[in-house]
Design an enzyme around this catalytic site. Structure first.
Site, PDB file in Angstrom:
ATOM      1  N   HIS A 206       5.324  22.762  11.211  1.00 40.08           N
ATOM      2  CA  HIS A 206       6.210  22.998  10.061  1.00 40.08           C
ATOM      3  C   HIS A 206       7.223  24.089  10.324  1.00 40.08           C
ATOM      4  CE1 HIS A 206       3.288  26.270   9.069  1.00 40.08           C
ATOM      5  NE2 HIS A 206       4.334  26.840   8.501  1.00 40.08           N
TER       6      HIS A 206
ATOM      7  N   ASP B 123       9.429  27.365   8.882  1.00 39.44           N
ATOM      8  CA  ASP B 123       9.506  28.476   7.924  1.00 39.44           C
ATOM      9  C   ASP B 123      10.984  28.733   7.632  1.00 39.44           C
ATOM     10  OD1 ASP B 123       6.746  28.886   8.142  1.00 39.44           O
ATOM     11  OD2 ASP B 123       6.930  30.715   9.342  1.00 39.44           O
TER      12      ASP B 123
ATOM     13  N   ALA C 121       0.853  -1.188   0.000  1.00 42.72           N
ATOM     14  CA  ALA C 121       0.000   0.000   0.000  1.00 42.72           C
ATOM     15  C   ALA C 121       0.881   1.227   0.000  1.00 42.72           C
ATOM     16  CB  ALA C 121      -0.896  -0.002   1.239  1.00 42.72           C
ATOM     17  N   TRP C 122       0.475   2.263  -0.780  1.00 41.06           N
ATOM     18  CA  TRP C 122       1.170   3.549  -0.747  1.00 41.06           C
ATOM     19  C   TRP C 122       0.267   4.628  -1.311  1.00 41.06           C
ATOM     20  CZ3 TRP C 122       6.030   3.263  -4.509  1.00 41.06           C
ATOM     21  CH2 TRP C 122       5.713   2.534  -5.656  1.00 41.06           C
TER      22      TRP C 122
ATOM     23  N   HIS D 128       3.507  24.705   4.145  1.00 48.25           N
ATOM     24  CA  HIS D 128       3.251  25.340   5.443  1.00 48.25           C
ATOM     25  C   HIS D 128       1.986  24.759   6.077  1.00 48.25           C
ATOM     26  CE1 HIS D 128       6.433  28.445   4.925  1.00 48.25           C
ATOM     27  NE2 HIS D 128       6.266  28.041   3.667  1.00 48.25           N
TER      28      HIS D 128
ATOM     29  N   HIS E  82       7.662  37.395  10.951  1.00 48.36           N
ATOM     30  CA  HIS E  82       8.087  36.882   9.643  1.00 48.36           C
ATOM     31  C   HIS E  82       9.068  37.880   8.999  1.00 48.36           C
ATOM     32  CE1 HIS E  82       4.497  34.209   9.817  1.00 48.36           C
ATOM     33  NE2 HIS E  82       5.091  33.489   8.907  1.00 48.36           N
TER      34      HIS E  82
ATOM     35  N   HIS F 143      10.955  32.058   2.838  1.00 48.47           N
ATOM     36  CA  HIS F 143       9.489  32.157   2.873  1.00 48.47           C
ATOM     37  C   HIS F 143       9.043  33.616   2.792  1.00 48.47           C
ATOM     38  CE1 HIS F 143       5.344  31.546   3.875  1.00 48.47           C
ATOM     39  NE2 HIS F 143       5.440  31.911   5.130  1.00 48.47           N
TER      40      HIS F 143
HETATM   41  C1  23J Z   1       1.830  33.419   4.446  1.00 48.10           C
HETATM   42  C2  23J Z   1       1.398  34.674   4.838  1.00 48.10           C
HETATM   43  C3  23J Z   1       1.173  34.933   6.162  1.00 48.10           C
HETATM   44  C4  23J Z   1       1.397  33.941   7.089  1.00 48.10           C
HETATM   45  C5  23J Z   1       1.848  32.677   6.712  1.00 48.10           C
HETATM   46  C6  23J Z   1       2.036  32.434   5.380  1.00 48.10           C
HETATM   47  C7  23J Z   1       2.101  31.613   7.723  1.00 48.10           C
HETATM   48  O1  23J Z   1       1.527  31.560   8.764  1.00 48.10           O
HETATM   49  C8  23J Z   1       3.182  30.637   7.533  1.00 48.10           C
HETATM   50  O2  23J Z   1       2.943  29.421   7.631  1.00 48.10           O
HETATM   51  O3  23J Z   1       4.303  31.041   7.310  1.00 48.10           O
HETATM   52  S1  23J Z   1       1.129  34.283   8.782  1.00 48.10           S
HETATM   53 MN    MN Z   2       4.888  28.797   7.615  1.00 46.80          MN
END
Ligand code: 23J
Ligand code: MN
Length: 265
Positions: free
Chosen positions: A78, A80, A65-66, A74, A212, A84
């Site tokens: 996960h 970043d 199975a696969w 994201h 971010h 990103h």
């Molecule tokens: C893209 C834009 C805003 C955000 C995010 C992605 C994420 O939360 C992410 O997973 O990096 S806040």
């Molecule tokens: Mn992210």
């Protein structure tokens, strides 16, 4: 060859075997029902996880199975990578991150009570320097982890995303704390229990999504949707992050562990 060898790794193997060091799984289960971030229009959104069968012990493959996976980079617990965010676009992709950045000491800042009182709680520079007053300076290469209790909501998308009439209300750093984390300490990254490293309201901050912006712009990493942070001490645990080594990837679902001294051992 000798069956045992003196040394630090041998001591760790023995400590894991006799339970004096425990492995805590900080990863949320990943399934079709794992919540994903929902950005407002006009922005594009990520798919969550879906799977199609390649074979299941049948004509297409009698003994195996696969599945084929479809999922955004994201999704779920996960990482970043710097690329990103536009501020980190000349930085590392997820496949280029050195493993030394993926293994390091965890500094756990507990804002569970504050988040219970205010689900949009914003972490401040005072919170960070207050943690240092109690536990010492955040070491180079450390992972700063924001503990809020939010992981208890991770199987319930509405409670986890917590979108109200004023948009998402989830905890995260304020603008100054974001600047401080990126600029004042040589951290490997910042991790959180929520869907993204920034606070739910951060799309309306100046700059938008400041963590971010500053953190990934400084070549540091983000880690989201962590579980079981209440099982970690404020200092002393070792974090191990294992993203896929995706060439050119902006992030990756990751298995995340902590090695913790057993308080009873
Ligand atoms: C893209 C834009 C805003 C955000 C995010 C992605 C994420 O939360 C992410 O997973 O990096 S806040
Ligand atoms: Mn992210």
């Amino acid at each position: 060859m000798a069956s045992t060898q003196a040394g630090q790794v041998a001591a760790l193997i023995e400590a894991l075997a006799d339970g004096t060091v425990e492995i805590v799984d900080l990863t949320q289960p990943l399934s079709e029902s794992t919540p994903v971030i929902k950005l407002p229009p006009p922005f594009a959104n990520t798919p969550g996880l879906s799977r199609t069968e390649i074979s299941r012990y049948d004509d297409r493959g009698p003994a195996w199975a696969w599945y084929t996976l479809t999922l955004g980079e994201h999704v779920g617990t996960h990482l970043d990578a710097p690329i990103h965010w536009v501020t980190g676009k000349d930085g590392a992709d997820v496949g280029s991150i050195p493993p030394t950045a993926l293994v390091g000491p965890a500094c756990v800042i507990d804002k569970t009570a504050e988040t219970e009182a205010d689900p949009g709680y914003l972490l401040t520079v005072d919170d960070l320097t207050g943690w240092e007053a109690d536990h010492g300076r955040i070491p180079d290469g450390a992972w700063v982890l924001l503990r809020t209790g939010w992981g208890a909501r991770a199987q319930d998308e509405a409670a986890f995303l917590n979108v109200g009439e004023h948009g998402p209300q989830t905890p995260g750093p304020d603008v100054e704390a974001s600047r401080w984390l990126a600029g004042e300490r040589a951290i490997a990254g910042f991790g959180t229990e929520t869907v993204g490293i920034d606070a739910g309201a951060a799309g309306g901050f100046d700059p938008p999504f400041p963590l971010h912006n500053f953190l990934l712009g400084a070549g540091r990493l983000g880690l989201t949707q962590l579980a079981n942070l209440e099982r970690l001490p404020p200092a002393g645990a070792l974090l191990v992050v294992s993203p896929l080594r995706l060439v050119g990837g902006t992030g990756s679902p990751s298995r995340v562990y902590a090695l913790v001294q057993n308080p009873h051992g």
